[in-house]
Design an enzyme around this catalytic site. Structure first.
Site, PDB file in Angstrom:
ATOM      1  N   SER A   1      -2.097  32.174   9.163  1.00 51.99           N
ATOM      2  CA  SER A   1      -1.814  32.137  10.597  1.00 51.99           C
ATOM      3  C   SER A   1      -2.334  33.413  11.236  1.00 51.99           C
ATOM      4  CB  SER A   1      -0.313  31.957  10.822  1.00 51.99           C
ATOM      5  OG  SER A   1      -0.018  31.830  12.198  1.00 51.99           O
ATOM      6  N   THR A   2      -1.455  34.283  11.710  1.00 52.74           N
ATOM      7  CA  THR A   2      -1.851  35.504  12.397  1.00 52.74           C
ATOM      8  C   THR A   2      -2.759  36.361  11.518  1.00 52.74           C
ATOM      9  OG1 THR A   2       0.368  35.465  13.340  1.00 52.74           O
ATOM     10  CG2 THR A   2      -0.961  37.419  13.754  1.00 52.74           C
ATOM     11  N   HIS A  61      -3.224  28.036  11.390  1.00 53.13           N
ATOM     12  CA  HIS A  61      -2.608  27.752  12.683  1.00 53.13           C
ATOM     13  C   HIS A  61      -3.601  28.096  13.789  1.00 53.13           C
ATOM     14  CE1 HIS A  61       1.535  28.621  10.655  1.00 53.13           C
ATOM     15  NE2 HIS A  61       1.060  27.431  10.350  1.00 53.13           N
ATOM     16  N   MET A  83       2.712  34.912  10.672  1.00 56.15           N
ATOM     17  CA  MET A  83       4.123  35.008  11.012  1.00 56.15           C
ATOM     18  C   MET A  83       4.814  33.693  10.703  1.00 56.15           C
ATOM     19  SD  MET A  83       4.163  34.797  15.179  1.00 56.15           S
ATOM     20  CE  MET A  83       5.956  34.749  15.200  1.00 56.15           C
ATOM     21  N   ASP A 133       6.104  29.001   7.450  1.00 57.92           N
ATOM     22  CA  ASP A 133       5.343  27.810   7.101  1.00 57.92           C
ATOM     23  C   ASP A 133       4.607  28.026   5.782  1.00 57.92           C
ATOM     24  OD1 ASP A 133       4.338  25.233   7.460  1.00 57.92           O
ATOM     25  OD2 ASP A 133       2.578  25.938   8.555  1.00 57.92           O
TER      26      ASP A 133
END
Length: 358
Positions: free
Chosen positions: A174-175, A201, A294, A297
């Site tokens: 993600s991030t 994401h 973050m 997940d």
């Protein structure tokens, strides 16, 4: 999913936008969330950075296009200052702006949200609420994840013994994910023996540009996943932005499935959706990798995969932009190894071949 918070746990948010109208729209939307305590505003990036010097925020809503210091400039300054406040970038996401979106995500933006521009204010408010409220939930949930894993995971794969080569690699991030993916995939040779399937994401449109950029800088073939496609060794498949990507076995082949099912863990694509879909016959020959991001997940998916014999690798805290997703896996003792980003590609290469006990 219900998230409870006391008054002291409620979130303080900074809304940064050069448009007075949009500042008020975003402020109105985030203020309506039950977990938000207060909302501050800044009319450009320079003012926002000064406010960050004197105030602590739990979440920042950041416009991409601003005078003096734009959204990318703010993210670069935050990274230089080691300010890891969760940030969601608002922009007019188009194919032309995809490169900026990828850059923002690489610098640490937790999400990029499309600014609605419809003729109806109520519809625009609803669209923003649908996009921003799940992100607020993720921030609140991430604060409740243990920050000090009591389980020590190995920092190498020397202890792992395999009797069969890896048949599948699944990656969740993600991030900070785009830059991490470039580091990992860019270090793998064209002869890497297993297909790689990724849930990053990301919003719609942008993943096409991400796949193209990675394909230009990697020996492997990288593409956005297509529904019904059969996975092949030496190929990398990235979940389309805003859609889930799963796997299914059809006779002797493994195929990709793209769908618009509801978000999971406030995310779509969801890492858990991908990991849990790995066909039973491949699980003991699968390596799952959790990179920077973050939230939590991927934790449930790693739990299920490890129970069926998969190998789990997690990125270490020092090299993560946000140590949320790997931390959740590590804290539960699911990681077979916790590795710096620079070591993950070599670990995948070693696990891609049979390694027998001495």
């Amino acid at each position: 999913m219900t998230i409870d918070a006391t008054t002291s746990d409620r979130l303080r948010i900074l809304v940064v936008d050069d448009s007075a109208v949009y500042r008020q729209i975003v402020r109105r939307v985030v203020s309506a969330h039950e977990l938000v305590d207060s909302v501050d505003v800044a009319s450009n990036g320079a003012i926002a950075l000064r406010k960050m010097d004197t105030n602590a925020y739990d979440l920042i809503s950041l416009d991409m296009e601003m005078p003096e210091v734009d959204g990318i400039g703010v993210l670069e300054a935050m990274r230089a200052r080691q300010n890891h406040t969760p940030t969601v970038v608002l922009s007019a996401v188009t194919k032309a702006g995809a490169a900026k979106t990828i850059r923002a995500l690489s610098l640490g933006a937790g999400a990029c949200v499309l600014k609605p521009d419809g003729p109806s204010l109520d519809e625009n408010l609803t669209q923003l609420e649908d996009a921003l409220h799940p992100f607020i939930n993720r921030v609140a949930l991430d604060r409740n994840v243990s920050t000090s894993p009591s389980i020590t995971a190995p920092t190498s794969i020397d202890h792992l013994q395999r009797t069969r080569p890896t048949e599948l690699v699944v990656i969740g991030c993600s991030t900070g994910g785009p830059a991490a993916l470039l580091d990992v995939l860019g270090a793998l040779p064209a002869t890497f023996p297993a297909p790689i399937v990724i849930a990053q994401h990301m919003p719609p449109i942008v993943t096409q540009s991400l796949a193209a950029d990675l394909n230009s800088n990697c020996a492997l073939t990288v593409a956005e996943a297509s529904d019904g496609e059969t996975i092949q060794p030496g190929c990398v498949y990235i979940a389309p932005g805003g859609q889930h990507l799963t796997l299914r076995q059809v006779f002797s082949t493994t195929r990709l499935c793209v769908n618009d099912n509801p978000p999971r863990n406030f995310c779509r694509p969801s890492v858990d959706e991908l990991f849990e879909s790995v066909p039973a016959q491949l699980r003991s020959e699968t390596v799952a990798v959790i990179l920077t991001g973050m939230g939590t997940d991927g934790r449930d998916g790693c739990r299920n995969l490890r129970a069926d014999g998969a190998t789990i690798l997690a990125q270490d805290e020092d090299t993560c932009v946000i140590y949320g997703m790997p931390k959740a896996v590590h804290a539960e003792g699911l990681a077979d190894a916790v590795l710096p980003l620079a070591s993950i590609a070599s670990a995948l290469e070693r696990l891609g071949h049979v390694r027998r006990a001495a």
